[in-house]
Scaffold this motif. Structure first.
Motif, mmCIF file in Angstrom:
data_model
loop_
_atom_site.group_PDB
_atom_site.id
_atom_site.type_symbol
_atom_site.label_atom_id
_atom_site.label_comp_id
_atom_site.label_asym_id
_atom_site.label_seq_id
_atom_site.Cartn_x
_atom_site.Cartn_y
_atom_site.Cartn_z
ATOM 1 N N THR A 132 0.888 -1.087 -0.050
ATOM 2 C CA THR A 132 -0.059 0.020 -0.010
ATOM 3 C C THR A 132 0.935 1.360 -0.101
ATOM 4 O O THR A 132 0.306 2.275 -0.436
ATOM 5 C CB THR A 132 -1.187 0.146 1.239
ATOM 6 O OG1 THR A 132 -0.295 -0.155 2.481
ATOM 7 C CG2 THR A 132 -2.088 -1.073 1.096
ATOM 8 N N SER A 143 -3.841 -12.294 -0.498
ATOM 9 C CA SER A 143 -4.848 -11.583 -0.022
ATOM 10 C C SER A 143 -5.761 -12.855 0.494
ATOM 11 O O SER A 143 -6.712 -12.643 1.274
ATOM 12 C CB SER A 143 -5.585 -10.540 -0.951
ATOM 13 O OG SER A 143 -6.026 -11.349 -2.211
ATOM 14 N N PRO A 147 -4.632 -14.542 5.348
ATOM 15 C CA PRO A 147 -5.660 -14.762 6.423
ATOM 16 C C PRO A 147 -5.784 -16.199 6.970
ATOM 17 O O PRO A 147 -5.912 -16.523 7.969
ATOM 18 C CB PRO A 147 -6.901 -14.091 5.728
ATOM 19 C CG PRO A 147 -6.333 -13.025 4.452
ATOM 20 C CD PRO A 147 -5.203 -13.829 3.941
ATOM 21 N N PRO A 152 -7.078 -12.841 10.137
ATOM 22 C CA PRO A 152 -7.121 -11.589 9.393
ATOM 23 C C PRO A 152 -6.312 -10.518 9.898
ATOM 24 O O PRO A 152 -5.771 -9.767 9.243
ATOM 25 C CB PRO A 152 -8.610 -11.459 9.447
ATOM 26 C CG PRO A 152 -9.296 -12.352 10.668
ATOM 27 C CD PRO A 152 -8.102 -13.541 10.593
ATOM 28 N N GLN A 153 -6.212 -10.288 11.404
ATOM 29 C CA GLN A 153 -5.602 -9.280 11.780
ATOM 30 C C GLN A 153 -4.004 -9.198 11.379
ATOM 31 O O GLN A 153 -3.379 -8.285 11.000
ATOM 32 C CB GLN A 153 -5.785 -9.111 13.260
ATOM 33 C CG GLN A 153 -7.069 -9.035 13.594
ATOM 34 C CD GLN A 153 -7.498 -7.864 14.483
ATOM 35 O OE1 GLN A 153 -6.644 -7.212 15.156
ATOM 36 N NE2 GLN A 153 -8.731 -7.474 14.697
ATOM 37 N N ARG A 154 -3.198 -10.298 11.777
ATOM 38 C CA ARG A 154 -1.854 -10.272 11.317
ATOM 39 C C ARG A 154 -1.742 -10.504 9.737
ATOM 40 O O ARG A 154 -0.846 -9.551 9.263
ATOM 41 C CB ARG A 154 -1.069 -11.730 11.633
ATOM 42 C CG ARG A 154 -0.776 -11.520 13.296
ATOM 43 C CD ARG A 154 0.071 -12.824 13.498
ATOM 44 N NE ARG A 154 -0.769 -13.855 13.735
ATOM 45 C CZ ARG A 154 -0.354 -14.909 14.389
ATOM 46 N NH1 ARG A 154 0.631 -14.823 15.285
ATOM 47 N NH2 ARG A 154 -0.948 -15.903 14.690
ATOM 48 N N ALA A 155 -2.743 -10.781 9.108
ATOM 49 C CA ALA A 155 -2.497 -10.737 7.605
ATOM 50 C C ALA A 155 -2.650 -9.298 7.155
ATOM 51 O O ALA A 155 -2.038 -8.570 6.212
ATOM 52 C CB ALA A 155 -3.586 -11.439 6.764
ATOM 53 N N PHE A 156 -3.562 -8.423 7.844
ATOM 54 C CA PHE A 156 -3.711 -7.035 7.391
ATOM 55 C C PHE A 156 -2.560 -6.271 7.706
ATOM 56 O O PHE A 156 -2.117 -5.287 7.163
ATOM 57 C CB PHE A 156 -5.046 -6.568 8.112
ATOM 58 C CG PHE A 156 -5.313 -5.056 7.663
ATOM 59 C CD1 PHE A 156 -5.811 -4.936 6.297
ATOM 60 C CD2 PHE A 156 -4.937 -4.064 8.379
ATOM 61 C CE1 PHE A 156 -6.227 -3.644 6.134
ATOM 62 C CE2 PHE A 156 -5.031 -2.814 7.870
ATOM 63 C CZ PHE A 156 -5.761 -2.532 6.808
ATOM 64 N N ALA A 157 -1.991 -6.618 9.119
ATOM 65 C CA ALA A 157 -0.815 -5.893 9.620
ATOM 66 C C ALA A 157 0.391 -6.053 8.475
ATOM 67 O O ALA A 157 1.028 -5.139 8.147
ATOM 68 C CB ALA A 157 -0.171 -6.438 10.819
ATOM 69 N N LEU A 159 0.039 -7.160 5.109
ATOM 70 C CA LEU A 159 -0.187 -7.016 3.787
ATOM 71 C C LEU A 159 -0.976 -5.533 3.624
ATOM 72 O O LEU A 159 -0.889 -4.885 2.482
ATOM 73 C CB LEU A 159 -1.227 -7.881 2.981
ATOM 74 C CG LEU A 159 -0.543 -9.342 3.025
ATOM 75 C CD1 LEU A 159 -1.774 -10.293 2.384
ATOM 76 C CD2 LEU A 159 0.492 -9.359 2.095
ATOM 77 N N GLY A 160 -1.683 -5.232 4.591
ATOM 78 C CA GLY A 160 -2.592 -3.708 4.539
ATOM 79 C C GLY A 160 -1.473 -2.777 4.922
ATOM 80 O O GLY A 160 -1.570 -1.600 4.593
ATOM 81 N N MET A 161 -0.917 -2.928 6.211
ATOM 82 C CA MET A 161 -0.137 -2.033 6.859
ATOM 83 C C MET A 161 1.232 -1.914 6.599
ATOM 84 O O MET A 161 2.089 -0.849 6.780
ATOM 85 C CB MET A 161 -0.433 -2.094 8.512
ATOM 86 C CG MET A 161 0.171 -0.814 9.352
ATOM 87 S SD MET A 161 -0.762 -0.540 10.819
ATOM 88 C CE MET A 161 0.105 -1.854 11.599
#
Ligand code: COA
Length: 250
Positions: A132, A143, A147, A152-157, A159-161
Motif C-alpha cells: 500500500t 490476500s 488470512p 485476518p489481523q496479522r494478515a492485515f498488519a 499486507l495492508g499496513m
C-alpha cells in the motif's frame, strides 16, 4: 539480464533455484521470473526432480519485484505474462517446494513463502510487503492465503499496513516453519529437501495435493489481484512512489 541472476542447479533429485542478483538485493526482474517459471515447470515434469528449493543470497532472499520494471510499466511500457507464469507455476507445483531465507524478504520475497511447503529463515530475516505504501495491492494470492495462514489481523498488519515481521513474528504467524542460524541455513534446507526426495514420490505428490487443497480459488485470486495490481501500477500515486524510490538519497 545476465543468466547468472537465477542459478539453477541439480543436486541429486533436488532442483535448487537460487536468486543471485546480490548487488540489487535480489530484486526480481521479468527475465528472472521467466527463468524461475521455466525451472518450476520443467522440474515438475522431470521424474528425476523430486523437490524444488529456493535460496537467495546472504542478507537478501529478495527485495521484491524490480522497481525499475514497475516504473517502466507505470510509464506506459508493455507488461508481460512473466510474473503470472511464475506465480501460476508456483501455485500449481506438484512437487514440494522448500525455501531458505536470510535477511530481506520484501514484497514477493515474502509472498512466495505462502506457496512454499517448508520455509527456513535465519534470525536476521525480515518479511515485509510495502504494497500500500507503493500504492499497490497484495499479490501472489496473498490476500487469500495470508488470512488463512495467520488470521485476518496479522494478515492485515502484513499486507495492508506493511508492518515488518521478524523471523520470530513470521514463525509465530505460521509463515515459516523453522528459524535456523545463518551458517546452518543451506544445510538445513538441503537436508529437508533430501529427506523429502527420498520418499515415495507419488505418495508425496498426493499428500501435497491434499494439503494444498483446490487450486481454482488460488488461481482465481491471482487473476483478480493481478488485474487490480496492473491498474494500480498505472496510477499516478504508484508512479510517484516508484520515482521517489529511484530518486531517494541513501
Ligand atoms: N528494485 C530495484 N532495485 C532495487 C530494489 C528493487 N525492489 N531493492 C533494492 N534495489 C537496489 C537499490 O536501488 C540499490 O541499487 P544501487 O546500489 O544501484 O543504488 C541496491 O539494490 C541496494 O539497495 P539499497 O537500498 O542500497 O539497500 P538497503 O539495504 O539500504 O535497503 C531495501 C534495502 C530492500 C530495504 C531497499 O532497497 C528497498 O526498500 N527496496 C525496495 C523494496 C520494495 O519496495 N520492493 C517492492 C515491493 S512490492
Amino acid at each position: 539480464m545476465s543468466d547468472d541472476h537465477i542459478l539453477i542447479e541439480r543436486r541429486g533429485a533436488v532442483q535448487v533455484i537460487r536468486l543471485n542478483r546480490p548487488d540489487k538485493k535480489n530484486a526480481i526482474t521479468r527475465a528472472m521470473y521467466d527463468r524461475m517459471a521455466e525451472a518450476l515447470r520443467s522440474g515438475d515434469e522431470d521424474a528425476d526432480v523430486r523437490v524444488h528449493v529456493f535460496l537467495g543470497s546472504p542478507g537478501a532472499f529478495s527485495s521484491g519485484n524490480d522497481l525499475q520494471d514497475f516504473l517502466a510499466i507505470a510509464m506506459g511500457g508493455e507488461h508481460g505474462s512473466d510474473v503470472w507464469a511464475f506465480l501460476n507455476a508456483l501455485a500449481t507445483a506438484q512437487k514440494p517446494v522448500v525455501s531458505g531465507v536470510d535477511g530481506l524478504a520484501i514484497g514477493i520475497g515474502t509472498t512466495i513463502q505462502l506457496h512454499c511447503d517448508l520455509t527456513f529463515a535465519t534470525p536476521a530475516s525480515l518479511f515485509k510487503t510495502p504494497f500500500t505504501d507503493l500504492a499497490l495491492v497484495p499479490e501472489a494470492a496473498s490476500s487469500l492465503l495470508a488470512p488463512q495462514v495467520m488470521g485476518p489481523q496479522r494478515a492485515f498488519a502484513l499486507l495492508g499496513m506493511g508492518e515488518g515481521f521478524s523471523a520470530e513474528d513470521a514463525h509465530a504467524a505460521g509463515l515459516i516453519w523453522k528459524i535456523v542460524e545463518a551458517d546452518a541455513l543451506e544445510s538445513e534446507v538441503m537436508a529437508a529437501a533430501e529427506t523429502l526426495a527420498a520418499k515415495p514420490p507419488e505418495a508425496l505428490r498426493l499428500a501435497k495435493k491434499l494439503l494444498k487443497g483446490p487450486r481454482e480459488p488460488v488461481l482465481d485470486r491471482l487473476r483478480e489481484e493481478g488485474a487490480l495490481f496492473l491498474e494500480r501500477l498505472k496510477s499516478d500515486e504508484a508512479r510517484e512512489a516508484f520515482m521517489a524510490f529511484m530518486a531517494r538519497k541513501k
